[in-house]
Motif scaffolding. Structure first.
Motif, PDB file in Angstrom:
ATOM      1  N   ARG A   1      73.636  33.464 -52.729  1.00 28.21           N
ATOM      2  CA  ARG A   1      73.064  31.999 -52.662  1.00 28.21           C
ATOM      3  C   ARG A   1      72.923  31.585 -51.226  1.00 28.21           C
ATOM      4  O   ARG A   1      73.542  32.152 -49.961  1.00 28.21           O
ATOM      5  CB  ARG A   1      74.223  31.221 -52.981  1.00 28.21           C
TER       6      ARG A   1
ATOM      7  N   ILE B   1      89.155  34.383 -52.948  1.00 30.58           N
ATOM      8  CA  ILE B   1      89.622  35.480 -52.876  1.00 30.58           C
ATOM      9  C   ILE B   1      90.920  35.468 -51.384  1.00 30.58           C
ATOM     10  O   ILE B   1      91.846  35.646 -51.588  1.00 30.58           O
ATOM     11  CB  ILE B   1      88.729  36.709 -52.283  1.00 30.58           C
TER      12      ILE B   1
ATOM     13  N   LYS C   1      87.533  43.453 -59.034  1.00 32.90           N
ATOM     14  CA  LYS C   1      86.913  43.159 -60.259  1.00 32.90           C
ATOM     15  C   LYS C   1      85.618  42.539 -59.996  1.00 32.90           C
ATOM     16  O   LYS C   1      85.480  41.334 -59.109  1.00 32.90           O
ATOM     17  CB  LYS C   1      87.788  42.362 -61.163  1.00 32.90           C
ATOM     18  N   VAL C   2      84.408  42.643 -60.635  1.00 31.54           N
ATOM     19  CA  VAL C   2      83.047  42.138 -60.389  1.00 31.54           C
ATOM     20  C   VAL C   2      82.703  41.832 -61.770  1.00 31.54           C
ATOM     21  O   VAL C   2      82.362  42.510 -62.611  1.00 31.54           O
ATOM     22  CB  VAL C   2      82.290  43.162 -59.707  1.00 31.54           C
ATOM     23  N   VAL C   3      82.352  40.543 -61.818  1.00 35.07           N
ATOM     24  CA  VAL C   3      81.554  39.913 -63.017  1.00 35.07           C
ATOM     25  C   VAL C   3      80.113  40.351 -62.946  1.00 35.07           C
ATOM     26  O   VAL C   3      79.474  40.117 -61.941  1.00 35.07           O
ATOM     27  CB  VAL C   3      81.926  38.349 -63.193  1.00 35.07           C
TER      28      VAL C   3
ATOM     29  N   GLY D   1      82.036  30.049 -53.291  1.00 36.49           N
ATOM     30  CA  GLY D   1      83.217  29.535 -53.281  1.00 36.49           C
ATOM     31  C   GLY D   1      84.257  30.840 -53.506  1.00 36.49           C
ATOM     32  O   GLY D   1      85.431  30.543 -53.726  1.00 36.49           O
ATOM     33  N   ILE D   2      83.642  32.036 -54.235  1.00 37.84           N
ATOM     34  CA  ILE D   2      84.457  32.864 -54.573  1.00 37.84           C
ATOM     35  C   ILE D   2      85.223  33.650 -53.252  1.00 37.84           C
ATOM     36  O   ILE D   2      86.462  33.936 -53.440  1.00 37.84           O
ATOM     37  CB  ILE D   2      83.644  34.143 -55.278  1.00 37.84           C
ATOM     38  N   GLY D   3      84.484  33.721 -52.360  1.00 40.26           N
ATOM     39  CA  GLY D   3      85.422  34.233 -50.975  1.00 40.26           C
ATOM     40  C   GLY D   3      86.366  33.415 -50.641  1.00 40.26           C
ATOM     41  O   GLY D   3      87.571  33.835 -50.375  1.00 40.26           O
ATOM     42  N   ASP D   4      86.204  32.097 -50.690  1.00 37.48           N
ATOM     43  CA  ASP D   4      87.409  31.259 -50.180  1.00 37.48           C
ATOM     44  C   ASP D   4      88.534  31.302 -51.275  1.00 37.48           C
ATOM     45  O   ASP D   4      89.539  31.395 -50.969  1.00 37.48           O
ATOM     46  CB  ASP D   4      86.892  29.743 -50.441  1.00 37.48           C
TER      47      ASP D   4
ATOM     48  N   ASP E   1      83.642  37.726 -45.080  1.00 33.82           N
ATOM     49  CA  ASP E   1      83.020  38.608 -45.916  1.00 33.82           C
ATOM     50  C   ASP E   1      82.134  39.416 -45.004  1.00 33.82           C
ATOM     51  O   ASP E   1      82.361  39.500 -43.735  1.00 33.82           O
ATOM     52  CB  ASP E   1      81.875  37.892 -46.861  1.00 33.82           C
TER      53      ASP E   1
ATOM     54  N   HIS F   1      86.573  40.538 -47.384  1.00 30.93           N
ATOM     55  CA  HIS F   1      86.034  40.635 -49.027  1.00 30.93           C
ATOM     56  C   HIS F   1      84.803  41.114 -49.049  1.00 30.93           C
ATOM     57  O   HIS F   1      83.806  40.382 -48.442  1.00 30.93           O
ATOM     58  CB  HIS F   1      86.120  39.437 -49.914  1.00 30.93           C
ATOM     59  N   SER F   2      84.347  42.269 -49.814  1.00 32.56           N
ATOM     60  CA  SER F   2      83.000  42.858 -50.274  1.00 32.56           C
ATOM     61  C   SER F   2      82.846  42.746 -51.619  1.00 32.56           C
ATOM     62  O   SER F   2      83.987  42.657 -52.229  1.00 32.56           O
ATOM     63  CB  SER F   2      83.004  44.137 -49.332  1.00 32.56           C
TER      64      SER F   2
HETATM   65  N1  LIG Z   1      79.972  38.471 -59.448  1.00 33.81           N
HETATM   66  C1  LIG Z   1      81.096  38.634 -58.694  1.00 33.81           C
HETATM   67  N2  LIG Z   1      82.260  38.999 -59.289  1.00 33.81           N
HETATM   68  C2  LIG Z   1      83.441  38.959 -58.611  1.00 33.81           C
HETATM   69  N3  LIG Z   1      83.421  38.789 -57.441  1.00 33.81           N
HETATM   70  C3  LIG Z   1      82.267  38.538 -56.684  1.00 33.81           C
HETATM   71  C4  LIG Z   1      81.089  38.332 -57.315  1.00 33.81           C
HETATM   72  N4  LIG Z   1      80.146  37.809 -56.329  1.00 33.81           N
HETATM   73  C5  LIG Z   1      80.518  37.689 -55.146  1.00 33.81           C
HETATM   74  N5  LIG Z   1      82.012  37.986 -55.325  1.00 33.81           N
HETATM   75  C6  LIG Z   1      82.920  38.164 -54.274  1.00 33.81           C
HETATM   76  O1  LIG Z   1      82.676  36.957 -53.582  1.00 33.81           O
HETATM   77  C7  LIG Z   1      82.688  37.224 -52.191  1.00 33.81           C
HETATM   78  C8  LIG Z   1      81.543  36.099 -51.525  1.00 33.81           C
HETATM   79  O2  LIG Z   1      82.394  35.744 -50.347  1.00 33.81           O
HETATM   80  P1  LIG Z   1      81.734  34.662 -49.617  1.00 33.81           P
HETATM   81  O3  LIG Z   1      80.584  35.062 -49.262  1.00 33.81           O
HETATM   82  O4  LIG Z   1      82.698  34.189 -48.356  1.00 33.81           O
HETATM   83  O5  LIG Z   1      81.608  33.459 -50.312  1.00 33.81           O
HETATM   84  P2  LIG Z   1      82.299  32.067 -50.028  1.00 33.81           P
HETATM   85  O6  LIG Z   1      82.279  31.736 -48.610  1.00 33.81           O
HETATM   86  O7  LIG Z   1      80.919  31.071 -50.490  1.00 33.81           O
HETATM   87  O8  LIG Z   1      83.495  31.754 -50.967  1.00 33.81           O
HETATM   88  C9  LIG Z   1      82.128  38.580 -52.126  1.00 33.81           C
HETATM   89  O9  LIG Z   1      82.419  39.088 -50.903  1.00 33.81           O
HETATM   90  C10 LIG Z   1      82.614  39.197 -53.360  1.00 33.81           C
HETATM   91  O10 LIG Z   1      83.784  39.874 -52.950  1.00 33.81           O
END
Ligand SMILES: Nc1ncnc2c1ncn2[C@@H]1O[C@H](COP(=O)(O)OP(=O)(O)O)[C@@H](O)[C@H]1O
Ligand SMILES: O=P(O)(O)OC[C@H]1O[C@](O)(CO)[C@@H](O)[C@@H]1O
Ligand SMILES: [Mg+2]
Length: 492
Positions: A207, A473, A458-460, A468-471, A310, A360-361
């Protein structure tokens, strides 16, 4: 590495974290929250959008690589760049016109809580923490409604007759305050994009964030709240973010140096109120290189314990710290550049004098630990595995309502490509005697001047949204780590 082994470790870690979280007295979370206007882009939307402009002009603007959205052409250019590279990005806009134009030409699908501090506050509250004290300098009435209220455990400081009291956000907002609304453009893997005669496919779900920066935004803490900061205790740690709001100079003659100084004062005061206190800073992509560097060297370095970011943010941080070559090798290889990513994260831990760097990757997480960090590598690994379950739940449903709700993440498979990335890294680690083959199977690395944890995550396959997924994590792992420290202190 055996996938079933890692599934079992995820399950065990999730239940360990569930046991430990109630030992936390609370978490302090600040500064940035906003309303995210989220739009999932279709090929139809893109065709309509590109047709509004001369395609040669779009191409020229792409080459300029605009670092802020001053006009709609900047937006289209940064959108195409982000889609083509599959890189998460956040670009600021300082004009209200952007919001008006996007509302008129694209619209949004739904509005959600946004901002690292906003997202993290809601996550921690829904993990049933005893208390989440949230501080948003620009809390508006509308924004207050986006905070989770069902558990009543999110409190916000408010000054009443000169005294600081803690109230639910819905009773603590500043009347008449406007809201900060960001636009989030989500685009799915394989979306086809054609412009100026060239066609490409989006390489991964991602995004683009258009971050609104209204004139009244100040990354600062009210003086009275700072003076009575002890009123938010007891809390065990803080998760701070939003420093990207800081501008180089302001109309009143103040400069970024004033806000950096105040930010450090807040950090030092928090630490003075609880010797065991631990502070985590969550990064985002920061376009202004001077501000990015200053946040790292003047706020994060030597003042906080833990940093969450990230892969793109690792590369961007290395770049402004003078490691251009390493930065480029992280970006060039993207998710596969695990060796460079690891080396870069170690460099950040050393240069910024941190205890912990959690990267987080997509498909794996790396956590670098300074020697002597409390907790065993297993306990740190548990914290990361817990956050991987949360990430899966958030990716699947676009939100997490409760710990029970998050358990759905356990059914999402560990990423096979993440496992493959780690396998590629095994030779590097065992070759450099960073660990034995057995230790690598556990995800433990014992370096000369650091330790590390590596886990496949785990990856969906088709996430509802990635923002918001990184936040999630970073918050899940940091909270689980702190909770385990408190559980041990309680003799459990
Ligand atoms: N489909 C998915 N399933 C699981 N984890 C995901 C997926 N897509 C992204 N992520 C995780 O979310 C992280 C995105 O982190 P980031 O770019 O910091 O997002 P944000 O800052 O918007 O929270 C990726 O590094 C990955 O670890
Ligand atoms: O930098 P800002 O404007 O606070 O926005 C941060 C953005 O990053 C996110 O918190 C995701 O990390 C979005 O929800 C939000 O729009
Ligand atoms: Mg992030």
């Amino acid at each position: 590495m055996d996938i079933e082994e890692w599934e079992q470790r995820h399950r065990e870690a999730f239940y360990n974290a569930k046991e430990a979280l109630p030992y936390l007295d609370g978490m302090f979370v600040a500064y940035n929250s906003n309303i995210d206007a989220i739009k999932h882009l279709t090929e139809e939307d893109l065709l309509k959008l590109i047709r509004l402009f001369d395609e040669a002009e779009i191409q020229d603007r792409v080459a300029v690589y605009p670092r802020e959205i001053a006009e709609p052409l900047d937006f289209v250019a940064r959108l195409l760049i982000s889609m083509r590279e599959g890189k998460a990005a956040e670009v600021p806009t300082y004009t209200e016109d952007t919001h008006k134009w996007l509302k008129e030409h694209l619209g949004f699908d739904y509005a959600r809580m946004g901002g690292q501090a906003g997202i993290i506050s809601n996550l921690l509250a829904r993990l049933d923490l005893k208390k989440v004290v949230t501080y948003i300098p620009w809390l508006s009435e509308e924004q207050a409604d986006y905070f989770a209220a069902e558990n009543g455990n999110i409190l916000h400081p408010r000054v009443e007759d000169g005294k600081v009291v803690l109230k639910p956000p819905s009773e603590a907002f500043k009347p008449g305050r406007g809201s900060k609304v960001n636009w989030i453009f989500e685009f799915s893997k394989d979306l086809k994009v054609t412009c100026a005669g060239s066609t490409f496919k989006v390489p991964r779900d991602n995004r683009l964030i258009i971050s609104s920066r209204p004139k009244w935004i100040r990354l600062d803490m009210d003086r009275e709240i700072y003076d009575q900061l002890d009123s938010i205790f007891p809390v065990d740690g803080a998760m701070l973010s939003g420093y990207q709001m800081i501008k180089e100079e302001y109309e009143d003659g103040s400069t970024y140096k004033d806000y950096v100084e105040h930010s450090v004062e807040v950090i030092n005061k928090l630490k003075s109120l609880n010797p065991d206190f631990r502070i985590h800073v969550e990064l985002t992509s920061i376009q202004n290189r001077l501000i990015r560097k200053t946040i790292l060297t003047d706020i994060v370095a030597r003042h906080v314990h833990s940093l969450g970011l990230d892969t793109v943010e690792v590369a961007n941080a290395l770049n402004v710290l003078g490691y251009e070559e390493l930065s480029y090798s992280v970006i060039r290889k993207g998710e596969n550049g695990i060796m460079s990513l690891y080396q870069g994260a170690v460099q950040l831990m050393k240069d910024l004098k941190l205890e912990r760097v959690h990267v987080h990757s997509l498909g794996f997480y790396i956590c670098i630990l300074a020697k002597g960090h409390p907790l065993t590598l297993k306990e740190h690994r548990d914290a990361l595995l817990f956050s991987s379950v949360l990430a899966a739940a958030r990716a699947l449903n676009g939100k997490i309502e409760s710990l029970d709700d998050a358990e759905v993440g356990l059914d999402i498979p560990v990423s096979a490509s993440g496992m493959e990335d780690l396998e590629n890294f095994k030779l590097y680690c065992t070759g450099r005697k960073l660990c034995s083959p057995d230790e690598f199977e556990y995800g433990y690395i014992y370096g000369p001047d650091h330790d590390a944890i590596l886990i496949p995550s785990k990856v969906v396959d088709r996430p509802k949204a990635t923002v918001g997924i990184g936040d999630t994590i970073s918050a899940g792992a940091f909270a689980a780590m702190l909770a385990r420290m408190k559980q041990i202190k309680a003799g459990k």
